[in-house]
Design a protein around this motif. Structure first.
Motif, PDB file in Angstrom:
ATOM      1  N   ALA A 131      24.377  21.513 -31.672  1.00 20.96           N
ATOM      2  CA  ALA A 131      24.723  20.561 -32.739  1.00 20.96           C
ATOM      3  C   ALA A 131      26.220  20.275 -32.727  1.00 20.96           C
ATOM      4  CB  ALA A 131      24.295  21.106 -34.099  1.00 20.96           C
ATOM      5  N   GLY A 132      27.008  21.349 -32.642  1.00 20.84           N
ATOM      6  CA  GLY A 132      28.459  21.182 -32.640  1.00 20.84           C
ATOM      7  C   GLY A 132      28.946  20.416 -31.432  1.00 20.84           C
ATOM      8  N   LEU A 133      28.527  20.834 -30.250  1.00 23.39           N
ATOM      9  CA  LEU A 133      29.005  20.180 -29.020  1.00 23.39           C
ATOM     10  C   LEU A 133      28.581  18.719 -28.923  1.00 23.39           C
ATOM     11  CD1 LEU A 133      28.461  22.986 -26.347  1.00 23.39           C
ATOM     12  CD2 LEU A 133      30.645  22.155 -27.255  1.00 23.39           C
ATOM     13  N   VAL A 134      27.312  18.467 -29.134  1.00 22.79           N
ATOM     14  CA  VAL A 134      26.791  17.102 -28.974  1.00 22.79           C
ATOM     15  C   VAL A 134      27.306  16.200 -30.097  1.00 22.79           C
ATOM     16  CG1 VAL A 134      24.680  15.700 -28.898  1.00 22.79           C
ATOM     17  CG2 VAL A 134      24.775  17.885 -27.679  1.00 22.79           C
ATOM     18  N   GLY A 135      27.287  16.720 -31.332  1.00 28.55           N
ATOM     19  CA  GLY A 135      27.785  15.922 -32.453  1.00 28.55           C
ATOM     20  C   GLY A 135      29.253  15.577 -32.311  1.00 28.55           C
ATOM     21  N   LEU A 136      30.068  16.567 -31.932  1.00 30.07           N
ATOM     22  CA  LEU A 136      31.496  16.300 -31.741  1.00 30.07           C
ATOM     23  C   LEU A 136      31.744  15.361 -30.568  1.00 30.07           C
ATOM     24  CD1 LEU A 136      32.877  19.872 -32.441  1.00 30.07           C
ATOM     25  CD2 LEU A 136      33.293  17.820 -33.824  1.00 30.07           C
ATOM     26  N   ALA A 137      30.933  15.485 -29.527  1.00 25.70           N
ATOM     27  CA  ALA A 137      31.055  14.547 -28.401  1.00 25.70           C
ATOM     28  C   ALA A 137      30.771  13.123 -28.877  1.00 25.70           C
ATOM     29  CB  ALA A 137      30.103  14.935 -27.273  1.00 25.70           C
ATOM     30  N   GLY A 138      29.767  12.969 -29.713  1.00 25.06           N
ATOM     31  CA  GLY A 138      29.443  11.642 -30.242  1.00 25.06           C
ATOM     32  C   GLY A 138      30.550  11.076 -31.109  1.00 25.06           C
ATOM     33  N   VAL A 139      31.138  11.927 -31.920  1.00 25.81           N
ATOM     34  CA  VAL A 139      32.228  11.497 -32.791  1.00 25.81           C
ATOM     35  C   VAL A 139      33.455  11.119 -31.959  1.00 25.81           C
ATOM     36  CG1 VAL A 139      33.867  12.348 -34.527  1.00 25.81           C
ATOM     37  CG2 VAL A 139      31.419  12.776 -34.808  1.00 25.81           C
ATOM     38  N   ALA A 140      33.663  11.789 -30.837  1.00 28.09           N
ATOM     39  CA  ALA A 140      34.853  11.581 -30.011  1.00 28.09           C
ATOM     40  C   ALA A 140      34.742  10.393 -29.056  1.00 28.09           C
ATOM     41  CB  ALA A 140      35.149  12.846 -29.202  1.00 28.09           C
ATOM     42  N   VAL A 141      33.547   9.884 -28.854  1.00 29.16           N
ATOM     43  CA  VAL A 141      33.380   8.756 -27.928  1.00 29.16           C
ATOM     44  C   VAL A 141      34.175   7.558 -28.456  1.00 29.16           C
ATOM     45  CG1 VAL A 141      31.689   7.066 -27.081  1.00 29.16           C
ATOM     46  CG2 VAL A 141      31.129   9.488 -27.070  1.00 29.16           C
ATOM     47  N   PRO A 142      34.929   6.881 -27.596  1.00 26.06           N
ATOM     48  CA  PRO A 142      35.681   5.699 -28.043  1.00 26.06           C
ATOM     49  C   PRO A 142      34.748   4.665 -28.671  1.00 26.06           C
ATOM     50  CG  PRO A 142      36.322   6.316 -25.822  1.00 26.06           C
ATOM     51  CD  PRO A 142      35.132   7.160 -26.177  1.00 26.06           C
ATOM     52  N   ARG A 143      35.239   3.991 -29.657  1.00 21.74           N
ATOM     53  CA  ARG A 143      34.399   3.054 -30.420  1.00 21.74           C
ATOM     54  C   ARG A 143      33.897   1.877 -29.590  1.00 21.74           C
ATOM     55  NH1 ARG A 143      36.514   4.041 -36.400  1.00 21.74           N
ATOM     56  NH2 ARG A 143      36.373   6.265 -36.106  1.00 21.74           N
ATOM     57  N   LEU A 201      27.289   2.554 -29.107  1.00 24.70           N
ATOM     58  CA  LEU A 201      25.898   3.008 -28.995  1.00 24.70           C
ATOM     59  C   LEU A 201      25.810   4.415 -28.415  1.00 24.70           C
ATOM     60  CD1 LEU A 201      24.034  -0.229 -27.874  1.00 24.70           C
ATOM     61  CD2 LEU A 201      24.080   0.833 -30.134  1.00 24.70           C
ATOM     62  N   VAL A 202      26.632   4.709 -27.427  1.00 29.66           N
ATOM     63  CA  VAL A 202      26.643   6.053 -26.840  1.00 29.66           C
ATOM     64  C   VAL A 202      27.086   7.067 -27.897  1.00 29.66           C
ATOM     65  CG1 VAL A 202      27.755   7.551 -25.128  1.00 29.66           C
ATOM     66  CG2 VAL A 202      27.043   5.234 -24.497  1.00 29.66           C
ATOM     67  N   GLY A 203      28.166   6.747 -28.597  1.00 30.42           N
ATOM     68  CA  GLY A 203      28.670   7.653 -29.622  1.00 30.42           C
ATOM     69  C   GLY A 203      27.666   7.892 -30.727  1.00 30.42           C
ATOM     70  N   LEU A 204      27.045   6.823 -31.222  1.00 30.32           N
ATOM     71  CA  LEU A 204      26.055   6.983 -32.288  1.00 30.32           C
ATOM     72  C   LEU A 204      24.828   7.749 -31.800  1.00 30.32           C
ATOM     73  CD1 LEU A 204      26.166   3.520 -34.121  1.00 30.32           C
ATOM     74  CD2 LEU A 204      26.931   5.743 -34.999  1.00 30.32           C
ATOM     75  N   GLY A 205      24.425   7.523 -30.560  1.00 24.49           N
ATOM     76  CA  GLY A 205      23.275   8.263 -30.019  1.00 24.49           C
ATOM     77  C   GLY A 205      23.544   9.758 -29.928  1.00 24.49           C
ATOM     78  N   LEU A 206      24.735  10.112 -29.449  1.00 27.69           N
ATOM     79  CA  LEU A 206      25.100  11.530 -29.381  1.00 27.69           C
ATOM     80  C   LEU A 206      25.234  12.128 -30.775  1.00 27.69           C
ATOM     81  CD1 LEU A 206      27.727  11.423 -26.496  1.00 27.69           C
ATOM     82  CD2 LEU A 206      25.479  12.567 -26.437  1.00 27.69           C
ATOM     83  N   GLU A 207      25.862  11.385 -31.665  1.00 26.88           N
ATOM     84  CA  GLU A 207      26.015  11.866 -33.035  1.00 26.88           C
ATOM     85  C   GLU A 207      24.638  12.058 -33.684  1.00 26.88           C
ATOM     86  OE1 GLU A 207      28.012  10.541 -37.273  1.00 26.88           O
ATOM     87  OE2 GLU A 207      28.391   9.294 -35.517  1.00 26.88           O
ATOM     88  N   LEU A 208      23.739  11.128 -33.458  1.00 27.38           N
ATOM     89  CA  LEU A 208      22.373  11.226 -33.985  1.00 27.38           C
ATOM     90  C   LEU A 208      21.709  12.517 -33.523  1.00 27.38           C
ATOM     91  CD1 LEU A 208      20.004   9.699 -35.468  1.00 27.38           C
ATOM     92  CD2 LEU A 208      19.334   8.914 -33.195  1.00 27.38           C
ATOM     93  N   ALA A 209      21.822  12.807 -32.229  1.00 26.65           N
ATOM     94  CA  ALA A 209      21.215  14.031 -31.690  1.00 26.65           C
ATOM     95  C   ALA A 209      21.867  15.274 -32.292  1.00 26.65           C
ATOM     96  CB  ALA A 209      21.345  14.045 -30.169  1.00 26.65           C
ATOM     97  N   GLY A 210      23.203  15.311 -32.328  1.00 29.12           N
ATOM     98  CA  GLY A 210      23.902  16.475 -32.870  1.00 29.12           C
ATOM     99  C   GLY A 210      23.593  16.713 -34.335  1.00 29.12           C
ATOM    100  N   ILE A 211      23.606  15.651 -35.123  1.00 26.74           N
ATOM    101  CA  ILE A 211      23.330  15.776 -36.554  1.00 26.74           C
ATOM    102  C   ILE A 211      21.869  16.156 -36.786  1.00 26.74           C
ATOM    103  CG2 ILE A 211      23.187  14.456 -38.721  1.00 26.74           C
ATOM    104  CD1 ILE A 211      26.002  15.348 -38.007  1.00 26.74           C
ATOM    105  N   GLY A 212      20.973  15.660 -35.956  1.00 32.27           N
ATOM    106  CA  GLY A 212      19.566  16.055 -36.067  1.00 32.27           C
ATOM    107  C   GLY A 212      19.363  17.539 -35.811  1.00 32.27           C
TER     108      GLY A 212
END
Length: 155
Positions: free
Chosen positions: A59-71, A75-86
Motif C-alpha cells: 500500500a505504501g510503496l504503490v500509493g506513494l509511487a502513484g502520488v509521485a507520478v508527474p501530473r 492516468l498512471v498516477g491515479l491507477g497506482l494511487e487507486l491500487a495503493g489506497i485499495g
C-alpha cells in the motif's frame, strides 16, 4: 469540445502521503521483527498476518509511487494511487475487524481510529474511481482536463 474544463484532484494531500508513509514504515517494521499486535496474532493465522504486513508495505510503496507520478501522466498516477489506497483500505479493515473481534468494546478507542482510516481509504478509493470514469468520458468528448498544480514545474 465544449463546456468547462474537468478538474481532477490528485492524492498529494499531506494526510494521504503521511498515511502511506506510515503504512510502509509499519509493514517494514513488522517484517523486521516488530511485535505483532495481540489482536492480529489472536485473530489472524500466521499466513494472513504475513499477508497483512506485506499489504501495508505494498500500500505504501504503490500509493506513494502513484502520488509521485508527474501530473502529465495523470492516468498512471491515479491507477497506482487507486491500487495503493485499495490495499491500504483492505489492511486497515482487516486490522479493525481483528481489534473488534478480539477486544470488543475495549477496542473502541484504537478501533475507532483504525476504522476511520479504513473508511477514509475507501472514500478516497471511490473518489479516484469516480475521477477515472469522468476522465474516460472527458476523453471521449474531447474535454480539456485541468490538474491543480501544487508545485510549479510539476507538469
Amino acid at each position: 469540445m465544449g463546456g468547462r474544463p474537468l478538474t481532477v484532484a490528485t492524492g498529494r494531500a499531506p494526510f494521504e502521503v503521511c498515511t502511506l508513509l506510515a503504512a510502509l514504515a509499519v509493514g517494514t517494521a513488522l517484517h523486521l521483527g516488530a511485535v505483532v499486535p495481540r489482536s492480529v496474532s489472536t485473530a489472524m493465522p500466521p499466513t494472513i498476518q504475513a499477508v497483512w504486513a506485506t499489504g501495508l508495505i505494498v500500500a505504501g510503496l504503490v500509493g506513494l509511487a502513484g502520488v509521485a507520478v508527474p501530473r502529465r501522466r495523470l492516468l498512471v498516477g491515479l491507477g497506482l494511487e487507486l491500487a495503493g489506497i485499495g490495499v491500504l483500505g483492505t489492511t486497515a479493515t482487516m486490522y479493525a475487524i481483528s481489534l473488534y473481534a478480539v477486544s470488543a468494546a475495549q477496542a473502541l478507542v484504537a478501533g475507532g481510529f483504525v476504522t476511520a482510516l479504513a473508511v477514509a481509504s475507501w472514500w478516497r478509493w471511490g473518489q479516484i474511481v469516480y475521477d477515472l470514469r469522468r476522465l474516460g468520458r472527458a476523453a471521449q468528448a474531447g474535454t480539456t482536463v485541468e490538474v491543480p498544480l501544487l508545485v510549479d514545474g510539476d507538469r
